[in-house]
Structures are given as structure tokens and as C-alpha cells.
Design a protein around this motif. Sequence first.
Motif, short mmCIF file in Angstrom:
data_model
loop_
_atom_site.label_atom_id
_atom_site.label_comp_id
_atom_site.label_asym_id
_atom_site.label_seq_id
_atom_site.Cartn_x
_atom_site.Cartn_y
_atom_site.Cartn_z
N ASP A 233 10.17 18.48 -7.62
CA ASP A 233 10.41 17.90 -8.56
C ASP A 233 11.55 16.75 -7.88
N VAL A 234 10.99 15.26 -7.25
CA VAL A 234 11.45 14.18 -6.68
C VAL A 234 10.66 13.19 -6.84
N SER A 235 11.66 12.20 -6.86
CA SER A 235 10.51 10.67 -6.85
C SER A 235 9.98 10.47 -5.54
N ASP A 236 10.92 10.38 -4.21
CA ASP A 236 11.35 9.87 -2.56
C ASP A 236 10.85 10.79 -1.94
N ALA A 237 9.61 12.28 -2.25
CA ALA A 237 9.03 12.85 -1.00
C ALA A 237 9.66 12.67 0.92
N HIS A 238 8.93 11.29 1.14
CA HIS A 238 9.41 10.83 2.42
C HIS A 238 9.98 9.99 2.87
N SER A 239 11.24 10.01 1.95
CA SER A 239 12.56 9.22 2.28
C SER A 239 12.85 9.64 3.87
N GLY A 240 13.03 8.79 4.76
CA GLY A 240 14.10 9.73 5.95
C GLY A 240 15.56 9.56 6.18
N PHE A 241 16.15 9.29 5.13
CA PHE A 241 17.40 9.44 4.51
C PHE A 241 18.16 10.99 3.72
N ARG A 242 18.26 11.66 4.69
CA ARG A 242 18.38 12.94 3.91
C ARG A 242 20.49 13.34 4.97
N ASN B 285 3.34 6.26 -0.82
CA ASN B 285 3.79 7.14 -1.02
C ASN B 285 4.34 7.93 -2.67
N PRO B 286 4.05 6.88 -3.52
CA PRO B 286 4.07 7.78 -4.86
C PRO B 286 2.78 9.10 -5.19
N GLY B 287 1.88 8.83 -4.64
CA GLY B 287 0.70 9.98 -4.33
C GLY B 287 0.75 10.94 -3.80
N LEU B 288 1.65 10.79 -2.28
CA LEU B 288 1.89 11.87 -1.14
C LEU B 288 3.08 12.70 -2.50
N THR B 289 3.61 11.64 -2.76
CA THR B 289 4.52 12.69 -3.66
C THR B 289 4.54 13.52 -5.26
N ALA B 290 3.18 12.39 -5.26
CA ALA B 290 2.98 13.55 -6.90
C ALA B 290 2.15 14.86 -6.58
N VAL B 291 1.71 14.76 -5.04
CA VAL B 291 0.12 16.07 -4.80
C VAL B 291 1.22 17.21 -3.81
N LEU B 292 2.38 16.40 -3.21
CA LEU B 292 3.50 17.12 -3.02
C LEU B 292 4.32 18.19 -4.44
N ASN B 293 4.82 17.38 -5.47
CA ASN B 293 5.12 18.16 -6.43
C ASN B 293 4.40 18.93 -7.05
N LEU B 294 3.37 18.48 -7.22
CA LEU B 294 1.87 19.30 -8.19
C LEU B 294 1.91 20.85 -7.08
N LEU B 295 1.70 20.71 -5.50
CA LEU B 295 1.19 21.33 -5.25
C LEU B 295 2.60 22.07 -5.31
N TYR B 296 3.79 22.45 -4.73
CA TYR B 296 5.07 22.97 -4.49
C TYR B 296 5.78 23.58 -5.61
N ARG B 297 5.66 22.46 -6.48
CA ARG B 297 6.63 22.94 -7.93
C ARG B 297 8.31 22.22 -8.09
N LEU C 196 0.96 -0.85 0.10
CA LEU C 196 0.41 -0.29 -0.12
C LEU C 196 0.92 1.00 -0.07
N HIS C 197 2.18 1.30 0.49
CA HIS C 197 2.85 2.53 1.10
C HIS C 197 3.26 2.60 -0.69
N GLN C 198 4.41 1.06 -1.03
CA GLN C 198 4.95 1.44 -2.25
C GLN C 198 4.42 1.26 -3.28
N TYR C 199 3.30 0.95 -3.28
CA TYR C 199 2.75 1.67 -4.60
C TYR C 199 1.52 2.74 -4.75
N LEU C 200 1.28 2.99 -3.06
CA LEU C 200 0.18 3.62 -4.21
C LEU C 200 0.39 5.54 -2.52
#
Length: 401
Positions: free
Chosen positions: A189-198, A175-187, A169-173
Amino acid sequence: MSISQEGQRVSSEAGETVHPSTPVTPTPLQQPQVSTDPALSDPVVTLVMPTMNEADGIADCIASATTAFEALGVPGEILVSDSSTDATPDIARALGARVVTPDRRGYGYAYRYAFRHARGEYVVIGDADTTYDFTEIPRLLTALQREDADMVLGSRFDGEILPGAMPPLHQYLGNPGLTAVLNLLYRSDVSDAHSGFRILRRDALEQLDLRSEGMEFASEMIMEATAKGLHIVEVPITYHVRRGEATLASFPDGWRHVRFMLVNAPGALFSTPGTVSAALGIAVVALGLTGVTPSLATVLLGSFLLLGGVHLVGMAFVVRATGRPIRAPNGPVMHWLGRLFTVERGLVVGATLAAVGVVPTLGLLSAPATLSAAGLVGLTLLALGGYVASVSLFVAALERR
């Protein structure tokens, strides 16, 4: 900024080499609230890990981070922000980590609290459940320096997610869905907005106005960095199976992310749909009035669209006046209205709309059994006039606070 294999800092601004033993005075924002061990060499890299009952994985995480520091050839520190009831802090201290105890709970707050104690020039964040391999820290640091970036994300989706490491559920819906929303609203361009390793430069971290206390902290960091124009790059990483019990609540935490992204983007939430709705409403009302026979149903639909749209645009002004959203509503329409707006002009526009609407509305009162298209337009103008005037006064009052 680069790091030599001898563990020296090289300042690109001053052009001088400062050995790790040279004391560095933290900025007021970052001044630690607890004393640090003066015997420790000043760290170049700080790894921050928030923990809550991570006794199963904390030792391996500290071991892998220590290996990374040795590979880099620089002094590093491991800072554990702990809210555990098990042996996690004792294990961490025994293995040489510094442990701080936040005065309240929350994933985001644990990080924010620890950042006040971090001393490194570069700050790494990561979970203490063995899902991230901290021996990959050198790869993230190399990318940060090579790309002259402010932040590097370890991307699980550009890298490898080992079997069983992430629920489907997290891998296919999720995390990708939340990342897509973040990319759309905030312009972004990341593939994994919720990675905890930075990894972040310390000066970049100090630019972020981080306030969230829960899991939405991961989103907030990207949103803030994008809004501030910081340079973000990604490096593929491997995501491993965690040790210990998972603490993530899929749907509540997912909704917290969505809610947080929406309320901090009032342009997308209010002003853009409001502008579209108001313009469409005007067009529909005009269509209903200019036909061979005025269409009451068409005018009614247009009135609803117009009133709803103006209401949303007004809400965008209220949000901009009352809060500090990460992405303020500063589109072309809001910019134009913001330049023109004064409370006096708002009152004049409101009074004018109401005055124009009075005559057709009086026509309704003279024939209450008949609802005409013109009378409906009059009611709409009266409502618009009252709303514009009241919002103008409200926003002016808020801006004086």
C-alpha cells in the motif's frame, strides 16, 4: 532505536549507550570486503549512492548529505558505488566520500555491492543526480523512529514534483501504473513504489533477499519487504530536475519491472487464473452434457478451459518447486493441494482420469467420422490424466534436487 543530538546510539534492546567511537563488528553477511579507515568514527547513518558518470551532480549531493548529518548531530558516511568513466569518483573522494567499484554493472547490483561495505545503523539510498534533496534525510529518519518502521519511502506523488523533473509519460502513466500493479500483486500500500530515496534500518535490510541487478531493484525491495511483513511508511518529498544525462530507458526498464513483478507472483500469474479457468471449464462441460441435446461446441469450450486451467495450476507447482518466488503461490487452493499432494496420489489421480476417459475415447475410434460430446470428454480426461501424472513425477524430481 533513537539518536541523541550528541551523536550517541541508544540500544532499545540492551538499554545501554554506545559511543560512536566504540567498534562494532559487522555480521558475516555485511562484513566489508575492503578495509575501512580506522580513523573514521563509526557512522550512525550511511548514504549509498550508485553512480555512473554523475560528475555534474555528485558534489551537490554530497554537500546536501553532509548538511543533513550536521543537522542530525551524528556521524555519517557517504558511500559511492561507482561505475563511471568520468571524474565522478575523483570528485567524491575529494569531498570525503568513500568510493567502491562494483565488479560488474547494473543499478541494482551497484546497491547490493555497496551494502556489503555500509557501516551505518541506518542506510539511506538515493540517486546522485540532484533529483533528491538529501537535506530531507532527517525527516525520513524521524518518521522511521516515530512510526517504529523498518523502511521509509520518500514519496514524490504525495509530495511535489517540480516542473520538468519527471517526463509526463512517467508521471501520469508509468510510475502510477507500475505502483498499482505492485500494490495489486503484492498487497502493498504505497503511493510511489519506484522512488529512489529511502531509509532502512540495517537489520531490516539484512532480512531482504535482494538479487536483481537492474532497475527492477526498486520494485524488488518493496516486494521483499512486503512479503517479509516489514513495516513501510512514506514521507512526502520534493522531486527536483536532474543534472546530467538521463540513463533510464522508459519502455525497456518499464517492461523489466512488469516482468519481474509477474514472475515473482506465480499465484497471480498461474494458480489463481488456473483455478478459475478449471472451475469454469467443469461447469461449461457439465452444461454442454446435461442439455436436452448435448452441445459439442459447449463441451469443446469447456474442455479447453479445463485443460488450460489445470495446466496453469501445474505450472504454479513447478514454479514453487524450482524457484524461490518472492510471493509464493500459497492461496487456499494451492495450500489444499499442497497438503494433499504426493507423487503416489498424483499418479493414482492421473491414472484414474485416463482410465475413465478410455471408454468414450474408444467410442470415437469405432466411429471416426463422428465426433460426439462424450468422446470429446473422454479425450479431455485422457489428456488430463497424462498431464497430472507427468507433472507429479516432474515436481517430485525437482523437489529432490
